[in-house]
Motif scaffolding. Structure first.
Motif, PDB file in Angstrom:
ATOM      1  N   SER A 188      34.618  31.500  42.096  1.00 47.11           N
ATOM      2  CA  SER A 188      35.405  32.741  42.115  1.00 47.11           C
ATOM      3  C   SER A 188      36.711  32.557  42.884  1.00 47.11           C
ATOM      4  O   SER A 188      37.740  33.141  42.528  1.00 47.11           O
ATOM      5  CB  SER A 188      34.585  33.885  42.715  1.00 47.11           C
ATOM      6  N   TYR A 211      40.486  33.016  41.397  1.00 46.91           N
ATOM      7  CA  TYR A 211      41.530  33.811  42.066  1.00 46.91           C
ATOM      8  C   TYR A 211      42.848  33.038  42.127  1.00 46.91           C
ATOM      9  O   TYR A 211      43.916  33.575  41.800  1.00 46.91           O
ATOM     10  CB  TYR A 211      41.090  34.191  43.473  1.00 46.91           C
ATOM     11  N   PHE A 234      39.102  43.258  41.259  1.00 46.39           N
ATOM     12  CA  PHE A 234      37.851  42.548  40.988  1.00 46.39           C
ATOM     13  C   PHE A 234      37.993  41.055  41.282  1.00 46.39           C
ATOM     14  O   PHE A 234      37.114  40.453  41.912  1.00 46.39           O
ATOM     15  CB  PHE A 234      37.436  42.754  39.536  1.00 46.39           C
ATOM     16  N   VAL A 235      39.096  40.474  40.839  1.00 48.75           N
ATOM     17  CA  VAL A 235      39.310  39.034  41.060  1.00 48.75           C
ATOM     18  C   VAL A 235      39.389  38.731  42.557  1.00 48.75           C
ATOM     19  O   VAL A 235      38.859  37.714  43.025  1.00 48.75           O
ATOM     20  CB  VAL A 235      40.599  38.570  40.351  1.00 48.75           C
ATOM     21  N   CYS A 269      38.036  40.533  45.043  1.00 50.90           N
ATOM     22  CA  CYS A 269      36.772  40.845  45.726  1.00 50.90           C
ATOM     23  C   CYS A 269      35.615  39.937  45.316  1.00 50.90           C
ATOM     24  O   CYS A 269      34.605  39.858  46.026  1.00 50.90           O
ATOM     25  CB  CYS A 269      36.373  42.299  45.461  1.00 50.90           C
ATOM     26  N   ALA A 270      35.741  39.260  44.170  1.00 57.79           N
ATOM     27  CA  ALA A 270      34.633  38.445  43.642  1.00 57.79           C
ATOM     28  C   ALA A 270      34.111  37.411  44.638  1.00 57.79           C
ATOM     29  O   ALA A 270      32.888  37.255  44.781  1.00 57.79           O
ATOM     30  CB  ALA A 270      35.062  37.783  42.341  1.00 57.79           C
ATOM     31  N   LEU A 293      31.950  39.212  47.151  1.00 58.09           N
ATOM     32  CA  LEU A 293      30.706  39.642  46.508  1.00 58.09           C
ATOM     33  C   LEU A 293      29.726  38.475  46.405  1.00 58.09           C
ATOM     34  O   LEU A 293      28.517  38.638  46.626  1.00 58.09           O
ATOM     35  CB  LEU A 293      30.998  40.213  45.122  1.00 58.09           C
ATOM     36  N   SER A 294      30.236  37.296  46.084  1.00 59.08           N
ATOM     37  CA  SER A 294      29.361  36.120  45.983  1.00 59.08           C
ATOM     38  C   SER A 294      28.805  35.726  47.350  1.00 59.08           C
ATOM     39  O   SER A 294      27.671  35.231  47.448  1.00 59.08           O
ATOM     40  CB  SER A 294      30.126  34.951  45.361  1.00 59.08           C
ATOM     41  N   CYS A 322      34.805  43.667  51.837  1.00 58.10           N
ATOM     42  CA  CYS A 322      35.054  43.799  50.396  1.00 58.10           C
ATOM     43  C   CYS A 322      35.744  45.125  50.084  1.00 58.10           C
ATOM     44  O   CYS A 322      36.669  45.184  49.269  1.00 58.10           O
ATOM     45  CB  CYS A 322      33.732  43.684  49.645  1.00 58.10           C
TER      46      CYS A 322
END
Length: 286
Positions: free
Chosen positions: A21, A25, A41-42, A44-45, A48-49, A79
């Motif tokens: 991820s 980015y 989303f990109v 925060c990914a 999140l992982s 996040c």
């Protein structure tokens, strides 16, 4: 201490989504002046992982996972802060979310080993940076920037202080959280200068590189947190047991000494009585 090869085999596969991820980015590298839900989303990914990474190392409401829970909550608010900072007019809200994240990181790292001498360069450096930025702030930022600076500096202090260099008992996870804390300060420092003072060249690249390094370092600190807690509990229990046994033995010794003294006194009193009876009988005979 666990060997690097064993660490890579156990931890490496769980970090694959994070590195993928992060790669996405930087490949897409959506400019900060083009905010969108996709950009959010990109961005925060990777965090999140890291949340998933923390959960994969175990989670429950038990005390042994208190450290992991606090790191997880810190990642959740981080996040949220990332999402809010995508849109410039939510900068203050994002700073608030990161303030909460710092509080939970501080609670996770704890205050077991204070190492107060670290506060001199850390808070001194923070005070210097804030003194530079403060004249260029206004409204609520005049209060918000110093408050966040204190929280960030405290987090870095606690991240460094938990490394047991003096006793040569440090672990690689402590080193990771220590490095992570320092990179967090560097990333936020660049954000502060770029927003309030002047444009920093390649700011987005510098900020996000140091930021992702900071968060992965902090997330890695959960790997052995439950086992460290259990070892600490066992050591505490052993110490309490040793104290109890010592108290019982001391009590037995005191009791033994008291009994001996009582018997000795009784024998002495008995001897006195016999002498008095003998004297009395002798005088009566006379």
């Amino acid at each position: 201490m666990t060997s690097p090869s064993r660490v890579l085999k156990s931890v490496g596969p769980k970090l694959v989504p994070f590195f993928k991820s992060v790669a996405v980015y930087f490949v897409l590298f959506i400019p900060v002046d083009k905010p969108s839900v996709w950009a959010m989303f990109v961005k925060c990914a990777p965090i999140l992982s890291l949340m998933v990474f923390v959960l994969l190392h175990g989670m429950s409401l038990g005390d042994e996972y208190m450290f992991s829970r606090r790191i997880l909550i810190g990642l959740i608010f981080s996040c949220l802060g990332d999402a809010l900072l995508v849109w410039p007019h939510y900068f203050l809200h994002g700073m608030g979310a990161f303030s909460v994240a710092q509080v939970f990181y501080i609670k996770a790292f704890g205050f077991e080993s204070l190492k107060p001498l670290l506060t001199v360069p850390l808070y001194g450096g923070a005070l210097y940076v804030v003194s530079i930025l403060l004249p260029h702030t206004s409204d609520v930022y005049t209060i918000g920037v110093p408050v966040y600076g204190v929280l960030l500096t405290t987090m870095v202090w606690r991240a460094i202080a938990r490394v047991r260099f003096s006793r040569n008992q440090w672990t690689w996870t402590e080193i990771c959280s220590c490095i992570g804390g320092m990179f967090f300060a560097i990333s936020d420092g660049i954000i502060g200068f770029d927003r309030f003072l002047q444009t920093v060249p390649y700011s987005q690249l510098l900020i996000m590189t140091t930021y992702y390094m900071a968060q992965v370092g902090i997330a890695l600190s959960v790997v052995d947190s439950s086992s460290v807690y259990k070892l600490s509990l066992q050591s505490q229990l052993k110490a309490e047991t040793d104290d109890t046994v010592s108290s019982i033995i001391a009590g037995m010794n005191v009791s033994s000494d008291t009994d001996e003294a009582f018997v000795s006194k009784a024998k002495w009193n008995s001897h006195d009585v016999r002498e008095q009876v003998a004297v009395h009988q002798h005088s009566k005979h006379d």
